[in-house]
Design an enzyme around this catalytic site. Structure first.
Site, short mmCIF file in Angstrom:
data_model
loop_
_atom_site.label_atom_id
_atom_site.label_comp_id
_atom_site.label_asym_id
_atom_site.label_seq_id
_atom_site.Cartn_x
_atom_site.Cartn_y
_atom_site.Cartn_z
N ASP B 80 0.96 -1.31 -0.06
CA ASP B 80 0.15 -0.20 -0.15
C ASP B 80 0.99 1.19 0.24
OD1 ASP B 80 -1.84 1.96 0.13
OD2 ASP B 80 -2.82 1.14 2.44
N LYS B 81 -0.18 2.26 -0.18
CA LYS B 81 0.49 3.33 -0.24
C LYS B 81 0.14 4.27 0.75
CE LYS B 81 0.05 6.40 -2.01
NZ LYS B 81 -0.85 8.37 -2.15
N HIS B 82 0.74 5.74 1.56
CA HIS B 82 0.41 5.91 2.22
C HIS B 82 0.82 8.10 2.01
CE1 HIS B 82 -2.14 7.95 5.87
NE2 HIS B 82 -1.68 8.73 5.93
N SER B 83 -0.22 8.96 2.28
CA SER B 83 0.18 10.07 2.12
C SER B 83 -0.15 10.74 3.82
CB SER B 83 0.04 10.61 0.67
OG SER B 83 -0.33 12.57 0.78
N THR B 120 -9.33 10.70 -0.43
CA THR B 120 -9.52 9.65 -1.37
C THR B 120 -10.21 9.14 -1.27
OG1 THR B 120 -6.81 9.36 -1.57
CG2 THR B 120 -8.56 7.57 -2.14
N ARG B 168 -7.42 13.78 19.03
CA ARG B 168 -6.10 14.98 18.83
C ARG B 168 -6.97 16.36 17.49
NH1 ARG B 168 -2.97 10.81 15.06
NH2 ARG B 168 -1.53 13.07 14.53
N SER B 183 -0.56 6.49 14.83
CA SER B 183 -1.83 6.36 13.64
C SER B 183 -1.80 5.74 12.38
CB SER B 183 -2.17 7.59 13.49
OG SER B 183 -3.50 7.63 12.83
N LYS B 187 -2.73 1.32 11.45
CA LYS B 187 -3.80 1.24 10.65
C LYS B 187 -3.56 0.15 9.65
CE LYS B 187 -4.90 5.57 10.00
NZ LYS B 187 -5.42 7.13 10.03
N LYS B 188 -1.66 0.51 8.90
CA LYS B 188 -1.30 -0.32 8.18
C LYS B 188 -1.44 -1.48 8.31
CE LYS B 188 -1.54 3.39 4.95
NZ LYS B 188 -2.66 2.78 4.23
#
Lengths: 439, 439
Positions: B80-83, B120, B168, B183, B187-188
């Protein structure tokens, strides 16, 4: 404005404006700002501090968050004493009648014990029948009739403080100087005072253990109190051992009544000395005496004449208590007949007393509150028979523990014995009053 | 153990033990620890930081706070990718079909837009019929059938993160590196990944504006991801102007479909370049390619062959959307026909673009969320026609704003025009990819 913007600013060490502080405190009072936002700000204040201007604005906003008691129709000056909390600190019970007997009105709003420290309201409730939950009208009437009244903080008095204090206790943000200052001064300011003396405890039984932190707190309290229009002075006083002999509710009331009756045991002398000193500052700040010396003379007068005891008797009666406690205190206070001895572990000089440990030990066996919802047993307590610096021999009785449950009393006696450090040489003497802070 | 003891320890800059961290996170998940205690700890972590060991323990505790998705029965590697979030950052919409078309499984758990950044899930919902709320069973089926699936975080996945993230956001404690790391990685990790590439944005449109903070975050993400058993790499990429041309939900989907169709406008090139680069790292980390060079060749292949577009088409169909959007995107996406021009205020070179301001402007007219509960209008957006460093003349159209409410569009166009600084000399060129962080 949003709560999180105020939080962010304090988080980033920027100075909050009086408007931002008022907005936040109003939100606390009305419930518009969530508890989790309040506690985030409290932690940011704890860690990043506040400027003098912020502290002043916070205090004023909290002071104005509820009703302000107005005793301006009572002709006498109004003065009060506040202590930052210690072990065996029962001076309020002496100061109120002493000062009232000298013609100064003392509207005393007090608190309950929690953790290692005791609270005046719990002590008063040892007196059979004594009521501390007075309506504002009752409080005013007792104050006018007797010269002093003692009650708990009502929901209408500085409600923002009440809410914030509960959150501070649950989030480990109690010991922040700006929050302590705002809490104390907002309550005292809302009680309509002209003058106030603050007893800032320092030592191993105080919230502020280090002298420099205690001194910083004293200066902050005095400057903020004065800025709020209350003539304020602070005394830095020793809390490296229990004050006087007694720790525990009935026992502390007994010690005070004995002092007012002239039956004082020698070990209780620091209680009287400190009470007279704090009272003298109150008389001077209230402008009824010109000097500490003349104030002390006057206080000695009302003590030896029995006027102060008479004032106590009238207050007890006015607040629903059984005033016969003033004549035969040991007969009318709830006490345990068979105490358990605390023995010295070795021979030598008492070089250190872990005062916080003594407070926690008595709280743990029912003499105080470990948790805010605990019930207090007025009979439980400790009486110290030896003081810091005294020479003792191994097995000598250095104090006694009172508790109806003997096995608990024995456990407590062992903990307290271990809280006394015995060394080969006497320690340097500690002064009871370390400093008077005027500005 | 009590919550306030853990808070006190972090407040006093002492290292929390893994047991203390697990105790606290469990309390967050079960609700046994009050919100106001959680937020006090969050602020203490924000201000006092965490050690690597604490960060690791926090991440693992949050990862284990809910269900773990198990896709081990699917034979392909999962990546996966996360930004970290930016303006006009639509690379997920390209990366998922590109990487899936190369035989890597992409179980993508995405978020919604808030503040100046988009999300997204909001972009996907511009596609008529597209569903992002998939059950775990549906998610697995789409993943197996198509090669990638895109959905929101369910209540069962890292619930401690969900609770802490909401607090937060309300207490200005979002931007703390240990909290961001825990965080993201929790999740990932709960999504059962083998490999992960993180796009850490840096610049005036990023959460981390300073390069050193962004770099510290990248290193923390990589080390914690690897420690949690996910092969992790981070790229530091530029966010000093919107990525590509489009900002706003439908417009960004349109830009992506045009790229996959080979209809790319030149201004969209950075979107493709960055998507290919991030995808290539994913293929390498997933062990389906040996080098970035061969990975890029393979990605170019699935792009020009139409395989990636086909993969998108199948995903849209599988998630309930109207796949005709892939054939005639402008006909099937909700768009506004008459945009309002953004004009250059003067002649010169574009020396700075206030990217956060552009994001906030589009959110304010409905293209994003000012508050978490806001509804997003998919038609609203901005298309940039000039880039940082370009020479422009006064009055030239540098972009267009789309919004059905023309007066709002005009206001937004004026704000965006002011967000472009025009100077006399071109600025130094900024690299799109600044650094690859492997450890």
């Amino acid at each position: 404005m949003r709560p999180q913007d105020v939080i962010r600013k304090k988080r980033d060490r920027q100075e909050l404006s009086p408007d931002e502080i008022r907005y936040f405190v109003d939100g606390v009072t009305t419930g518009r700002i969530a508890d989790y936002q309040i506690s985030a700000l409290l932690m940011a204040v704890y860690l990043n501090g506040m400027t003098q201007a912020e502290q002043q604005a916070l205090t004023e906003a909290m002071l104005l968050s509820g009703n302000i008691l107005d005793f301006s129709d009572l002709p006498k000056p109004k003065a009060d004493k506040h202590s930052t909390g210690g072990v065996g600190d029962k001076t309020s019970l002496l100061i109120a009648p002493l000062v009232a007997a000298c013609g100064v009105c003392v509207p005393m709003i007090s608190g309950r014990g929690l953790g290692h420290t005791g609270g005046t309201l719990d002590k008063l409730e040892s007196i059979p029948g004594f009521r501390v939950n007075l309506s504002t009208a009752e409080f005013r009437k007792v104050l006018d009739d007797v010269g002093y009244a003692m009650a708990g903080q009502t929901a209408e008095l500085a409600p923002a403080d009440k809410k914030m204090y509960a959150l501070r206790d649950a989030t480990s943000t109690v010991e922040a100087i700006p929050l302590i200052v705002a809490s104390i001064i907002s309550k005292k300011g809302a009680a309509g005072l002209d003058a106030m003396v603050i007893d800032v405890k320092v030592g191993n039984g105080a919230f502020m253990r280090e002298a420099d932190r205690a001194e910083a707190l004293a200066h902050a309290l005095v400057s903020t109190g004065n800025s709020c229009g209350i003539r304020t002075r602070a005394l830095l006083t020793d809390m490296n051992q229990p004050l006087g002999r007694a720790v525990g509710n009935s026992l502390e009331v007994l010690e005070c009544i004995e002092i007012l009756r002239g039956d004082m045991k020698e070990g209780a002398r620091p209680v009287l000395d400190l009470s007279l000193e704090l009272s003298a500052h109150m008389l001077v700040l209230a402008n009824v005496e010109q000097s500490l010396k003349s104030a002390l003379q006057r206080l000695q007068g009302v003590l030896s004449s029995g006027d102060a005891l008479e004032c106590l008797r009238r207050n007890i009666t006015a607040q629903g208590g059984d005033a016969r406690v003033c004549d035969a205190p040991a007969d009318f206070l709830p006490l345990v007949s068979e105490p358990v001895k605390v023995e010295s572990a070795r021979s030598g000089f008492i070089t250190r007393v872990d005062t916080t440990e003594i407070g926690h030990t008595i709280a743990a066996i029912g003499g105080g509150r470990v948790r805010i919802e605990d019930q207090v047993d007025p009979t439980v307590g400790f009486v110290a028979e030896s003081k810091l610096g005294e020479q003792v021999i191994a097995g000598e009785t250095i104090g006694v523990v009172y508790c109806a449950d003997v096995s608990k009393a024995r456990e407590a006696a062992a903990r307290i014995s271990a809280a006394y450090e015995i060394g080969d040489a006497p320690p340097t003497t500690l002064e009871l009053i370390k400093e008077v802070v005027n500005e």
